[in-house]
Design a protein around this motif. Sequence first.
Motif, mmCIF file in Angstrom:
data_model
loop_
_atom_site.group_PDB
_atom_site.id
_atom_site.type_symbol
_atom_site.label_atom_id
_atom_site.label_comp_id
_atom_site.label_asym_id
_atom_site.label_seq_id
_atom_site.Cartn_x
_atom_site.Cartn_y
_atom_site.Cartn_z
ATOM 1 N N ASP A 11 18.211 -35.069 -27.061
ATOM 2 C CA ASP A 11 17.324 -35.163 -25.900
ATOM 3 C C ASP A 11 18.005 -34.685 -24.626
ATOM 4 O OD1 ASP A 11 15.547 -36.338 -27.703
ATOM 5 O OD2 ASP A 11 16.299 -38.339 -27.247
ATOM 6 N N ASP A 12 17.402 -33.696 -24.003
ATOM 7 C CA ASP A 12 17.875 -33.096 -22.758
ATOM 8 C C ASP A 12 19.226 -32.407 -22.907
ATOM 9 O OD1 ASP A 12 15.598 -33.684 -21.066
ATOM 10 O OD2 ASP A 12 16.153 -35.764 -21.390
ATOM 11 N N THR A 13 19.570 -32.090 -24.159
ATOM 12 C CA THR A 13 20.763 -31.308 -24.465
ATOM 13 C C THR A 13 20.374 -30.068 -25.266
ATOM 14 O OG1 THR A 13 22.214 -33.233 -24.355
ATOM 15 C CG2 THR A 13 23.015 -31.343 -25.623
ATOM 16 N N ILE A 14 19.635 -30.243 -26.361
ATOM 17 C CA ILE A 14 19.123 -29.086 -27.105
ATOM 18 C C ILE A 14 17.606 -28.952 -26.942
ATOM 19 C CG2 ILE A 14 21.044 -28.957 -28.733
ATOM 20 C CD1 ILE A 14 19.232 -30.282 -30.846
ATOM 21 N N CYS A 15 16.979 -29.953 -26.370
ATOM 22 C CA CYS A 15 15.545 -29.904 -26.087
ATOM 23 C C CYS A 15 15.274 -30.696 -24.805
ATOM 24 C CB CYS A 15 14.739 -30.459 -27.253
ATOM 25 S SG CYS A 15 15.187 -32.140 -27.755
ATOM 26 N N TYR A 36 10.981 -34.361 -11.920
ATOM 27 C CA TYR A 36 12.266 -34.248 -12.604
ATOM 28 C C TYR A 36 13.431 -34.360 -11.606
ATOM 29 C CZ TYR A 36 16.214 -31.663 -14.604
ATOM 30 O OH TYR A 36 17.462 -31.267 -15.001
ATOM 31 N N GLU A 37 13.301 -33.698 -10.469
ATOM 32 C CA GLU A 37 14.372 -33.673 -9.467
ATOM 33 C C GLU A 37 14.677 -35.061 -8.908
ATOM 34 O OE1 GLU A 37 11.546 -31.775 -9.302
ATOM 35 O OE2 GLU A 37 12.426 -29.899 -10.018
ATOM 36 N N GLU A 38 13.766 -36.013 -9.081
ATOM 37 C CA GLU A 38 13.962 -37.370 -8.568
ATOM 38 C C GLU A 38 14.472 -38.340 -9.635
ATOM 39 O OE1 GLU A 38 10.024 -38.192 -7.144
ATOM 40 O OE2 GLU A 38 10.282 -36.954 -5.356
ATOM 41 N N MET A 39 14.768 -37.854 -10.797
ATOM 42 C CA MET A 39 15.215 -38.706 -11.898
ATOM 43 C C MET A 39 16.734 -38.877 -11.814
ATOM 44 S SD MET A 39 12.339 -39.275 -13.417
ATOM 45 C CE MET A 39 12.573 -39.782 -15.089
ATOM 46 N N PRO A 153 24.121 -30.621 -17.278
ATOM 47 C CA PRO A 153 23.793 -31.224 -15.980
ATOM 48 C C PRO A 153 22.303 -31.506 -15.805
ATOM 49 C CG PRO A 153 24.232 -28.890 -15.701
ATOM 50 C CD PRO A 153 24.502 -29.217 -17.141
ATOM 51 N N HIS A 154 22.024 -32.676 -15.286
ATOM 52 C CA HIS A 154 20.675 -33.130 -14.932
ATOM 53 C C HIS A 154 20.810 -34.048 -13.724
ATOM 54 C CE1 HIS A 154 18.529 -31.606 -18.440
ATOM 55 N NE2 HIS A 154 19.495 -32.056 -19.217
ATOM 56 N N PRO A 155 19.719 -34.326 -13.029
ATOM 57 C CA PRO A 155 19.809 -35.216 -11.857
ATOM 58 C C PRO A 155 20.422 -36.579 -12.178
ATOM 59 C CG PRO A 155 17.702 -34.093 -11.838
ATOM 60 C CD PRO A 155 18.375 -33.750 -13.154
ATOM 61 N N TRP A 156 20.186 -37.113 -13.374
ATOM 62 C CA TRP A 156 20.670 -38.460 -13.706
ATOM 63 C C TRP A 156 22.170 -38.507 -13.975
ATOM 64 C CZ3 TRP A 156 16.751 -36.021 -16.388
ATOM 65 C CH2 TRP A 156 17.101 -35.426 -17.596
ATOM 66 N N ASN A 157 22.844 -37.363 -14.033
ATOM 67 C CA ASN A 157 24.297 -37.440 -14.223
ATOM 68 C C ASN A 157 25.083 -36.855 -13.044
ATOM 69 O OD1 ASN A 157 24.362 -34.587 -14.771
ATOM 70 N ND2 ASN A 157 24.054 -34.984 -16.952
ATOM 71 N N ILE A 158 24.417 -36.634 -11.918
ATOM 72 C CA ILE A 158 25.090 -36.076 -10.735
ATOM 73 C C ILE A 158 26.257 -36.959 -10.284
ATOM 74 C CG2 ILE A 158 24.839 -35.622 -8.255
ATOM 75 C CD1 ILE A 158 22.046 -34.514 -8.875
ATOM 76 N N LYS A 159 26.025 -38.247 -10.138
ATOM 77 C CA LYS A 159 27.088 -39.152 -9.664
ATOM 78 C C LYS A 159 28.295 -39.137 -10.605
ATOM 79 C CE LYS A 159 23.892 -42.342 -7.445
ATOM 80 N NZ LYS A 159 23.226 -43.634 -7.587
ATOM 81 N N ALA A 160 28.040 -39.192 -11.887
ATOM 82 C CA ALA A 160 29.143 -39.192 -12.862
ATOM 83 C C ALA A 160 29.878 -37.862 -12.843
ATOM 84 C CB ALA A 160 28.604 -39.489 -14.254
ATOM 85 N N ARG A 161 29.152 -36.748 -12.689
ATOM 86 C CA ARG A 161 29.813 -35.440 -12.621
ATOM 87 C C ARG A 161 30.725 -35.354 -11.406
ATOM 88 N NH1 ARG A 161 25.820 -31.355 -11.933
ATOM 89 N NH2 ARG A 161 24.119 -32.845 -12.064
#
Length: 187
Positions: A11-15, A36-39, A153-161
């Motif tokens: 999920d959200d890696t290959i699809c 999506y940008e707010e997730m 990369p996705h909005p939900w992993n910005i802080k961790a990145r």
Amino acid sequence: MRKAIIAVDMDDTICHLVKRAIYHNNIEFPTHPLRYEEMFDWNTDHLRHPASTHEVFFGRPGLYEELELFDEHVVEEMEKLHRAYDVVIVTAADPATVVEKWNWLQRHMPFIPLENFMTCKRKYLLDFDLIIDDGAHNLVPSIEAGKKVLCIPHPWNIKAREQYDFPVMEGWENAKERIDQLLAERA
């Protein structure tokens, strides 16, 4: 000689799961649209309509079979990885979604055998050399365990990145070459 083990999230890696779940959410709850940008988090605090629960957002029957491929390169690159490495698909799944996820995988990547398809939420507990994932909850413990990671990369992993400076893969074009390089680097 043992092949390197590459764990690949679905999920959200290959699809694209979240984008499709948002699509259905916005049809069902048009007065409370999501973007999506707010997730910015994996929890479901972002769901604005009282009837839109985690179970409703991620549990729509058939959702996992209708997901779009991540991009036009993902199938070809996954097949290259499958030939070169021991690729295992490791996906978090509720019992009701396991069959849908397997059906999706067989429709798009039939070269992945059943024995290389696993459902697991705490992926860092598994033995692999590198994990490709979008979830910080999988990437951070993997790095802490001394494993290599590649973050989608996705909005939900910005802080961790920002905090962990994960190697990032924006898309699947030339993914095999990128993974070859990461695995060649000494830990």
